[in-house]
Design an enzyme around this catalytic site. Sequence first.
Site, short mmCIF file in Angstrom:
data_model
loop_
_atom_site.label_atom_id
_atom_site.label_comp_id
_atom_site.label_asym_id
_atom_site.label_seq_id
_atom_site.Cartn_x
_atom_site.Cartn_y
_atom_site.Cartn_z
N THR A 295 67.24 47.10 46.54
CA THR A 295 66.56 47.64 45.54
C THR A 295 65.31 48.18 45.79
OG1 THR A 295 65.90 45.41 45.07
CG2 THR A 295 67.83 46.05 43.74
N THR A 329 68.31 33.59 48.95
CA THR A 329 67.47 34.99 48.44
C THR A 329 67.98 35.34 47.33
OG1 THR A 329 66.55 36.74 49.24
CG2 THR A 329 68.67 36.60 49.98
N GLU A 411 57.93 42.74 49.05
CA GLU A 411 57.18 44.20 48.25
C GLU A 411 55.70 44.00 48.46
OE1 GLU A 411 60.11 44.18 44.32
OE2 GLU A 411 58.24 43.33 44.10
#
Length: 556
Positions: A295, A329, A411
């Site tokens: 993603t 995860t 991120e």
Amino acid sequence: MALALESGRAGVVRIELPLRRFAHLPLSIQRLELCVRVRAEVSRARPRKVQLSRPGCSLCTVSCATSSLAIGMLAARARRHSCRWLSGSVGASRCGASVATGSVRQRIVRRFCLEWQAGKQDEQEFGSEQEYLAHLESQAQLPQGFSIGNGALKFVPEEAQEMGELPMKLTVISLDKPTSAYAAVFTSNAFPGAPVRVGKQRLAQACELQAMVVNNKISNVSPPDEDGGLAASEAVCSEVAKQLNLPGGARSVMPSSTGVIGWRLPVKEMIAAVPDALAFMQGDSALPAAKGIMTTDRYPKLSAKELPGGARLVGIAKGAGMIEPNMATMLSFLMTDAALPRSDLQQMLEEAVAGSFNSISVDGDESTSDTVLLISSERCAPPAPGLREAFRTALLEVCADLAALVVHNGEGTRHVIRVAVTGASDDATARRVAKAVVNGPLFKSAVAGNDPNVGRLVGKVGQALGPEGAAMAAACVCRIGGETIFEEGRFALDTEKERRLSAHMKMAEADSKLSYPPHRRVVDVEVCLGSGPGEAVVLGSDLTAEYVEINADYRS
């Protein structure tokens, strides 16, 4: 160094390890040399006890139920007795009365994954995306009996039509025959997504599996559908089963979704995309699947190990944000052709997850979609001698490797922070302290700026310990990059040390916009809380402006 193996029949067999022959080698090679030599003697003598002695170090004795555990227990105890050449640790601690088999195995395996080893750095570097992908491809060969296909589609979200068409990827992993040899662990979040609920049903009902279908972009968590998205997940599974002509139907397909929470799955568009995903099924490489499940990930994550008898274990993972799993995860799939009982797979998976995915945190948020699935095609049967223990070790190594990659790929992550806590009253306390540090926004922000504001570290340790941890606080020693910054209740700082601490952080910094990991170095934080038996290692990330930017505009 001398090693004594105590055998019921042969008495004590003493082994002299000629350390001088390989003392010039890196510590990782020295450890391997020790393991090879000791493993051979342990297998031969099958001792009831292992004794390790070293000049200046008191004798340590640990009981071993089986010879296969002896090397793990040996190394764990050697580390507790400051055998620097073995572990790189200089802090001695008192020998505990007992050793938990599972945690010892996790510790010794993670010690060979350098990101999990206090005081160590993984010096692996990549100069380009092509170099990194070539590295993954070199180990991406699928185990026997597996095939992978990828598809893509576009959809307009019903809940946010003003966004227009958005892309979605669909990944199918199939087996050449149904199998009951699989295991799974799911999120403990009180609001699990529909795919997690379906997966738990499959596991509880012991359904035979023959395929997995994974989509990104939408996680199918508590959408406005009356059944919370269950029918949508089952419809996609049904179409995959139909197109693959699976005898077990939809019940033989495991769904998994990741992405925006609260949106409905675009079932019609997904069903239409299934034939395209299956049109290019291939049994060679797992890398397309690693790419397909991404993603906000900047790069795919894959790890693999060879097993006795020609079997293989290959794992892929995705995850970059909303990472503080209480099981895995966000998504991880582990494929093998080793023939092992389902009960063994479940027990080994839970053990591996506890020491890897459960010990990472990017932002302190546990996903509603966390899933890790281990599945075997059982093509390498009957099991080769020693397969069970070899598989257990390989699974721990693969999970530890994937978990570390998830944090590196966080991120906006520019620094990975490793917090190793020792000397706590128990492992749970050690883990609580370590997670408090990696989740502390002030310390994370300081690391992002290469600012050794060490008061934020010590303050977070003290907060986690609380009044009941006063004895541990009194004995607390904190280090960053091997530099002692707090000891005996006071800070130990000066101008030159500040410069070295900042240089250490800069050494671990990476460009958070690259589509590959340029290196796997970490900011090394050690917290010693005295002489207790508890210890933990947790990997976390810094907190950057990029993280805020990504999550401020995540859905689009």
